[in-house]
Design an enzyme around this catalytic site. Structure first.
Site: not given
Ligand code: KIV
Length: 272
Positions: A49, A87, A119, A186
């Site tokens: 992000s 990440d 992810e 999420e």
């Protein structure tokens, strides 16, 4: 009295067993990392992000490995008690398990963090296994996975339909079997997050996944009210940061323009 050392992946799993909630916040720089440390935040996520709230990209897709390493290193220099998780950016783990290990190795060795986050569900498991086997703890991320935004067709809640729910539950089990020490959930329905949390031995960390997860994560700039471009429903602003910062900036400009800053207390004298 035994003073516990830095937070670890193993200790987070013990926190789940003891039903102790886990708070996670994102962070991208040294100064804020110092503040997160003072607040004893147990998990500090250098999220991609970063791309949106710090670098001004319109998604997380353009974020590079070098950018993630640069910001991880800045956070790590604060030497926080909390565990630092970084990440893995887009295309650093999707191509092959070997490439994923190389990228994770750079993130940990150069960035000085404690774990990486990846992810995706089943398709990410070969990369996760390879990285875990090499001794790097991995956090998973399911549900709305922003790196798949083009395929998902937008930032929308996942797992509303029964078939999607089954896939998400199976993916959560696969990630646990693949060696993940925790999973971010999420933007999924709260009941589904509760079921997944009850199914797993490893902690779930929710963002837009309701109150039944083992922990919660928010983007720092969202919860401080600094990033106001858009506000997802799951964000709570714990401060109106943008309003406060703008007020201070306006006061500074006015003080300079009116000659009220700097004053004698900010100025130096000659010695002779
Ligand atoms: O990049 C990020 O900040 C994240 C959180 C939203 C979980 O992945």
């Amino acid at each position: 009295m035994k003073v516990p050392g830095r937070m670890t992946a193993r200790r987070l799993i013990r926190w789940k067993k003891k039903a102790r909630k886990i708070s996670v916040l994102t962070c991208y720089d040294f100064t804020m990392a110092r503040l997160l440390d003072r607040a004893r935040v147990p998990v500090i996520l250098v999220g991609d992000s970063l791309g949106q709230v710090v670098l001004g990209y319109d998604s997380t897709l353009p974020v590079t490995l070098d950018e993630m390493i640069l910001h991880t290193r800045a956070v790590a220099r604060a030497k926080p008690w909390g565990m630092i998780v970084t990440d893995m950016p887009f295309l650093t783990f999707q191509v092959s398990a070997e490439k994923a290990l190389e990228a994770a190795g750079r993130i940990v060795a150069e960035g000085r963090c404690d774990a990486v986050k990846i992810e995706g569900g089943e398709r990410s498991v070969p990369a996760i296994r390879r990285i875990v086997e090499a001794g790097i703890p991995v956090m998973g991320h399911l549900g709305l996975t922003p790196q798949s935004i083009l395929a998902l067709g937008g930032y929308r809640v996942q797992g509303r339909k029964k078939a999607e729910r089954e896939v998400l539950k199976r993916d959560a089990e696969r990630l646990q079997d693949g060696g993940c020490f925790a999973i971010v959930l999420e933007a999924i329905p709260a009941t589904l997050a509760g079921e997944i949390t009850a199914m797993l031995k490893i902690p779930t960390i929710g963002i837009g996944a309701g109150p039944l997860c083992d922990g919660q994560v928010l983007v720092l700039h969202d919860m401080l009210g600094l990033f106001t471009e858009f506000e997802p429903r799951f964000v709570r602003r714990f401060m109106e940061g943008a309003v406060l910062v703008e007020k201070a900036l306006r006061e500074y400009v006015e003080a300079v323009e009116k000659g009220r800053f700097p004053g004698p207390e900010h100025s130096f004298e000659i010695d002779d």
